[in-house]
Design an enzyme around this catalytic site. Sequence first.
Site, PDB file in Angstrom:
ATOM      1  N   GLY A  32       0.812  -1.212   0.000  1.00 45.76           N
ATOM      2  CA  GLY A  32       0.000   0.000   0.000  1.00 45.76           C
ATOM      3  C   GLY A  32       0.844   1.259   0.000  1.00 45.76           C
ATOM      4  O   GLY A  32       2.017   1.241  -0.359  1.00 45.76           O
ATOM      5  N   HIS A  38       4.467   2.218  -8.075  1.00 43.17           N
ATOM      6  CA  HIS A  38       3.518   1.100  -8.037  1.00 43.17           C
ATOM      7  C   HIS A  38       2.575   1.145  -9.240  1.00 43.17           C
ATOM      8  O   HIS A  38       2.279   0.118  -9.861  1.00 43.17           O
ATOM      9  CB  HIS A  38       2.665   1.166  -6.761  1.00 43.17           C
ATOM     10  CG  HIS A  38       3.431   1.001  -5.497  1.00 43.17           C
ATOM     11  ND1 HIS A  38       3.612   2.043  -4.606  1.00 43.17           N
ATOM     12  CD2 HIS A  38       4.056  -0.073  -4.941  1.00 43.17           C
ATOM     13  CE1 HIS A  38       4.299   1.609  -3.570  1.00 43.17           C
ATOM     14  NE2 HIS A  38       4.589   0.325  -3.750  1.00 43.17           N
ATOM     15  N   ASP A 151      13.911  -2.520  -5.419  1.00 41.29           N
ATOM     16  CA  ASP A 151      14.211  -3.517  -4.388  1.00 41.29           C
ATOM     17  C   ASP A 151      14.861  -4.715  -5.083  1.00 41.29           C
ATOM     18  O   ASP A 151      14.269  -5.785  -5.203  1.00 41.29           O
ATOM     19  CB  ASP A 151      12.929  -3.925  -3.667  1.00 41.29           C
ATOM     20  CG  ASP A 151      12.320  -2.763  -2.898  1.00 41.29           C
ATOM     21  OD1 ASP A 151      12.973  -2.267  -1.970  1.00 41.29           O
ATOM     22  OD2 ASP A 151      11.207  -2.344  -3.249  1.00 41.29           O
ATOM     23  N   GLN A 154      15.345  -8.028  -3.182  1.00 43.12           N
ATOM     24  CA  GLN A 154      14.038  -8.665  -3.023  1.00 43.12           C
ATOM     25  C   GLN A 154      13.618  -9.363  -4.316  1.00 43.12           C
ATOM     26  O   GLN A 154      13.098 -10.490  -4.291  1.00 43.12           O
ATOM     27  CB  GLN A 154      12.992  -7.622  -2.638  1.00 43.12           C
ATOM     28  CG  GLN A 154      11.566  -8.145  -2.627  1.00 43.12           C
ATOM     29  CD  GLN A 154      10.569  -7.071  -2.225  1.00 43.12           C
ATOM     30  OE1 GLN A 154      10.378  -6.811  -1.056  1.00 43.12           O
ATOM     31  NE2 GLN A 154       9.942  -6.440  -3.205  1.00 43.12           N
ATOM     32  N   VAL A 177      11.255   3.530 -11.002  1.00 40.55           N
ATOM     33  CA  VAL A 177      10.628   4.798 -11.396  1.00 40.55           C
ATOM     34  C   VAL A 177      11.190   5.896 -10.494  1.00 40.55           C
ATOM     35  O   VAL A 177      11.236   5.744  -9.268  1.00 40.55           O
ATOM     36  CB  VAL A 177       9.095   4.724 -11.275  1.00 40.55           C
ATOM     37  CG1 VAL A 177       8.456   6.059 -11.645  1.00 40.55           C
ATOM     38  CG2 VAL A 177       8.553   3.610 -12.168  1.00 40.55           C
ATOM     39  N   MET A 185      11.497   6.512  -6.415  1.00 38.02           N
ATOM     40  CA  MET A 185      10.222   6.631  -5.712  1.00 38.02           C
ATOM     41  C   MET A 185      10.103   5.563  -4.636  1.00 38.02           C
ATOM     42  O   MET A 185      10.451   4.403  -4.838  1.00 38.02           O
ATOM     43  CB  MET A 185       9.061   6.521  -6.688  1.00 38.02           C
ATOM     44  CG  MET A 185       8.933   7.720  -7.593  1.00 38.02           C
ATOM     45  SD  MET A 185       7.401   7.684  -8.556  1.00 38.02           S
ATOM     46  CE  MET A 185       7.539   9.251  -9.415  1.00 38.02           C
ATOM     47  N   SER A 186       9.601   5.987  -3.477  1.00 40.35           N
ATOM     48  CA  SER A 186       9.435   5.089  -2.341  1.00 40.35           C
ATOM     49  C   SER A 186       8.358   5.653  -1.425  1.00 40.35           C
ATOM     50  O   SER A 186       8.220   6.882  -1.298  1.00 40.35           O
ATOM     51  CB  SER A 186      10.751   4.962  -1.556  1.00 40.35           C
ATOM     52  OG  SER A 186      10.542   4.306  -0.310  1.00 40.35           O
TER      53      SER A 186
END
Length: 283
Positions: A32, A38, A151, A154, A177, A185-186
């Site tokens: 989320g 995302h 990530d 991951q 991105v 972006m995070s």
Amino acid sequence: MTATLHSRAELRAQVRTWHRDGLRIGVVPTMGALHEGHLALVRRALAETDRVIVTIFVNPKQFNNASDLSTYPRTLDADTASLTPLGTHVVYAPGVDEIYPAGFATNVSVSGVSEGLCGAHRPGHFDGVATVVAKLLLQTGADKAYFGEKDFQQLQVVRRLVADLDIPVEIVPCPTVREADGLAMSSRNVRLSPEDRAVAPRLAAILTRTAGALAGGGAAAPLLAAATADILAAGFSEVEYLELRAEDGLGPLEQADRPARLLVAAWLGGVRLIDNVAVRPQA
């Protein structure tokens, strides 16, 4: 219209219908607090599959800091509002009890690619990631699953997990991105003060410059030491790691003699930022 489902039973009923109709399913697993990074994954999934599920689950098993878990933003309504105009078919937002019901006793651990880097500084983190991703891939029955390269460790853990457990899903890596000034972006970026936000893009700039130097094939150690000093001089309080690793298997490299990644984690104003860039050896 985007449907929001909260239970495995609801999700599996929908997935059975889609599979019966011969539709290909894409999934974008998230915690989320969605941002444009995302949404880029969602757009790609929508372009490549017939039905798209976005999972939103703040996974307690991948936090090794209780305060970090408690303060992680939970913005389901806003997230759903951003997904609906894209044409997302389902938001799957299970409660903790749906993912980890009473008596849950299984832990998925991926060795090798999970070691070092973030794995060294966040004990148990990748076990939590591997466990929840395995469950979400099996629950959604997805044909393709989309993960961002920001990530990067991951991503390698998930690839190894899927290969080792024979989960029939294609893992699709998507480029990081970035903001207009280069900052990756995070969801954590919103926690940066205005002053720290102005400093933060220097991390990517130093990383990119160092990757260019490494591509020339020289020894990594002096270049990494100089870059670490530059990051601290830019205003970061700590560099957890700055390492050159092989893209395939994430083994440490002394020089960029094969396709590699330069990976970093650094602290700025109490916020931990991670980033990575590709290093392509010059011919």
